[in-house]
Write a protein that holds these residues in place. Sequence first.
Motif, short mmCIF file in Angstrom:
data_model
loop_
_atom_site.label_atom_id
_atom_site.label_comp_id
_atom_site.label_asym_id
_atom_site.label_seq_id
_atom_site.Cartn_x
_atom_site.Cartn_y
_atom_site.Cartn_z
N PRO A 199 -45.34 1.14 -21.54
CA PRO A 199 -46.14 0.25 -21.81
C PRO A 199 -45.98 -0.42 -23.91
N VAL A 200 -44.39 0.44 -23.91
CA VAL A 200 -44.07 0.28 -25.78
C VAL A 200 -43.10 0.28 -25.40
N TYR A 201 -41.94 -0.95 -26.08
CA TYR A 201 -41.15 -1.26 -26.24
C TYR A 201 -40.34 -1.61 -27.57
N ASP A 202 -39.77 -0.91 -27.67
CA ASP A 202 -38.04 -1.77 -29.26
C ASP A 202 -37.60 -2.20 -28.75
N VAL A 203 -37.42 -3.98 -29.37
CA VAL A 203 -36.79 -4.82 -28.98
C VAL A 203 -35.38 -4.30 -30.39
N ILE A 204 -34.14 -3.73 -30.72
CA ILE A 204 -33.76 -3.65 -31.45
C ILE A 204 -32.39 -5.04 -31.55
N VAL A 205 -32.56 -6.34 -32.15
CA VAL A 205 -31.26 -7.14 -31.86
C VAL A 205 -30.07 -7.05 -33.81
N SER A 206 -28.91 -6.20 -32.24
CA SER A 206 -27.86 -5.99 -33.76
C SER A 206 -27.16 -7.33 -33.76
N VAL A 207 -26.43 -7.35 -34.74
CA VAL A 207 -25.33 -8.21 -35.17
C VAL A 207 -24.18 -7.55 -35.38
N LEU A 208 -22.83 -7.57 -35.25
CA LEU A 208 -22.49 -6.49 -35.49
C LEU A 208 -20.97 -6.95 -36.48
N ASN A 209 -20.23 -6.93 -37.16
CA ASN A 209 -19.37 -7.85 -37.78
C ASN A 209 -18.72 -7.11 -38.37
N PRO A 210 -17.26 -6.66 -38.02
CA PRO A 210 -16.41 -5.29 -38.62
C PRO A 210 -15.76 -5.37 -39.30
N LYS A 211 -15.60 -6.38 -39.37
CA LYS A 211 -14.73 -6.85 -40.74
C LYS A 211 -15.32 -7.94 -41.57
N PRO A 212 -16.50 -7.75 -42.55
CA PRO A 212 -16.95 -8.50 -43.05
C PRO A 212 -16.27 -9.68 -44.03
N ARG A 213 -14.96 -8.38 -44.70
CA ARG A 213 -14.38 -8.99 -45.93
C ARG A 213 -13.37 -10.97 -45.14
N LEU A 214 -13.31 -10.67 -44.05
CA LEU A 214 -12.27 -11.19 -43.44
C LEU A 214 -13.51 -12.25 -42.64
N THR A 215 -14.62 -12.21 -42.44
CA THR A 215 -14.89 -12.70 -40.52
C THR A 215 -16.27 -13.07 -41.43
N HIS A 216 -16.46 -14.33 -42.28
CA HIS A 216 -17.40 -14.72 -42.88
C HIS A 216 -18.18 -15.86 -42.44
N ALA A 217 -19.29 -14.47 -41.81
CA ALA A 217 -20.44 -15.24 -40.64
C ALA A 217 -21.90 -15.09 -41.20
N ARG A 218 -22.24 -16.40 -41.20
CA ARG A 218 -23.15 -16.09 -41.52
C ARG A 218 -24.40 -16.82 -40.30
N TRP A 219 -25.93 -15.89 -40.33
CA TRP A 219 -26.73 -16.40 -39.64
C TRP A 219 -27.55 -15.65 -39.46
#
Length: 537
Positions: A199-219
Amino acid sequence: MDTAESTPFKLKRKDKDEDKYRISATIAFIVVIVVIGVPMWWKTTTVYRVNLPSAPILRLSEQSIKTAVQVAIYTQQASRAQLLISELQSRFNDSDIWSVEFKQLPPLANAKEVHTPAALEKLILKEHPQSVGDFMFIEWPKLEDELLLTTERSALMRSDATSHKLTQLLHSKVLQTYRMKQILTTDERLGVKSEAPQPVYDVIVSVLNPKPRLTHARWNIAMAVETYIKPFLAQVSDISNYTVRTQWKYRVSIEAEIKQVRDQSKLGRHYALQESSLPHLLTSIAQNLSASTTDKPAINLVVYIPPCSMAPLHIYNSKNQKLTRNGVDAFISPGWGSLIIANPDERVCLSYINNEPPLAYYVNTNDNMQVMLDQLHKLLDISSELQIDGVKTVDIEQLVPRKWEYESYLRRSAVRHIATATSTLQSLVKLLDQISYIVIDDKVGTAIINSYTDILAAKAALLEHRLGDASALAKRAFVASEVGFFDASLLAQLYFPDEQKYAIYIPLFLPVMVPVLSSFNMLRKMLQSRRTKVKLQ
């Protein structure tokens, strides 16, 4: 002489009074112990159990779950519709799952003025509105494929479409009979049963960025979820309610076997992740998401941004074929969730290779969210992936699912809820009948009775072509059966069976019962003595 004669008389009278008091005391003692004490002990040690309709619940499986469906046929020639209906009806008459009513729609006088299938369907629906769960075949001569499934409750058919092809479409796509049989079968060898929707679900949307200092991903993932995911889940919330959360995870270590592959791109290489390694990757990701655990069933939607040291990352199958689809690599794990590999832009990784400062870039929202929506279709078991020769399905161009596809999901969910609730109730009733010392309080009893009543009502609604009511009743029956089965009060008395109860109380009451039995014996002797004296006189 007078004194001597009066003494025996007084003694005799005194003995009689003593016997009377002794008898009265003995009877009072017996009444207190046997008539009051024993019933009171029995009542206070008796387990409280609500009366349940055990026999009717155990007979629930004897009544099959049959679903009524109405299928309309529209053709320009009435004779063709009659022939199709006759042939289709003969193919469904012996079905123990479906009660299909085929309905012929009369040709419309102004149908020749219509130049598009959508306009013709709108014209037909104006005269013959549909209910939830209905379906309609519309003849359209100018059709490349034999059948074309629309996003509504309809399919277009060519003038030479056969009843065999229509039957195949109904069984495989619209009704999904093979899935129904998997739900209803008692033989586990015939197919793997999926769990009933919760009857109930938790939908968890996760963004994994292992190296944020080298990968400046914006979203702006929160905005993306608000735009794509939440509107879709709102459209499919008849069965379950969904709570959506988003999160970013940094410095995540991913353990997987990755191999470098040379190519003709500007980077000169990419990295291959074997399909066989996906379970290990999934385990590694699940460990990093442990902080996101919830007491509700969770659906994990993960977007992984690989660092340029191992990007672009692509999934390969056992035949060494790249599984990239529309520029995105992704996979799903039923029961857990899905993963999307969002590779950085090529210019970002070129900058990394040339030891230049990291470049900021934006993750492509549309491409990734479209893949995520497709994954949700599969994770919620809404989509139908089965392909049929000569049958084409119109692509979804909006966030809402196809009507016929979603209503097939409603139908399957209702049947699965009924079947699961029935199985749960029968298991519970058998357990309660076998173990008499388990407490059945009012809450458990009410849940069981309500679930049983709703199962009967849901079965009736399915047979009466009321899919919306059947879905709601079946869900309610499933929830009530789970409440009854997992109620903590059912375990309260498991450690105090009747044998233990007797072992505790018999040593306590047995010494008390000895004088009671002696009193019974004394009372019997006194009564016998009195009868003997009466006879002698």
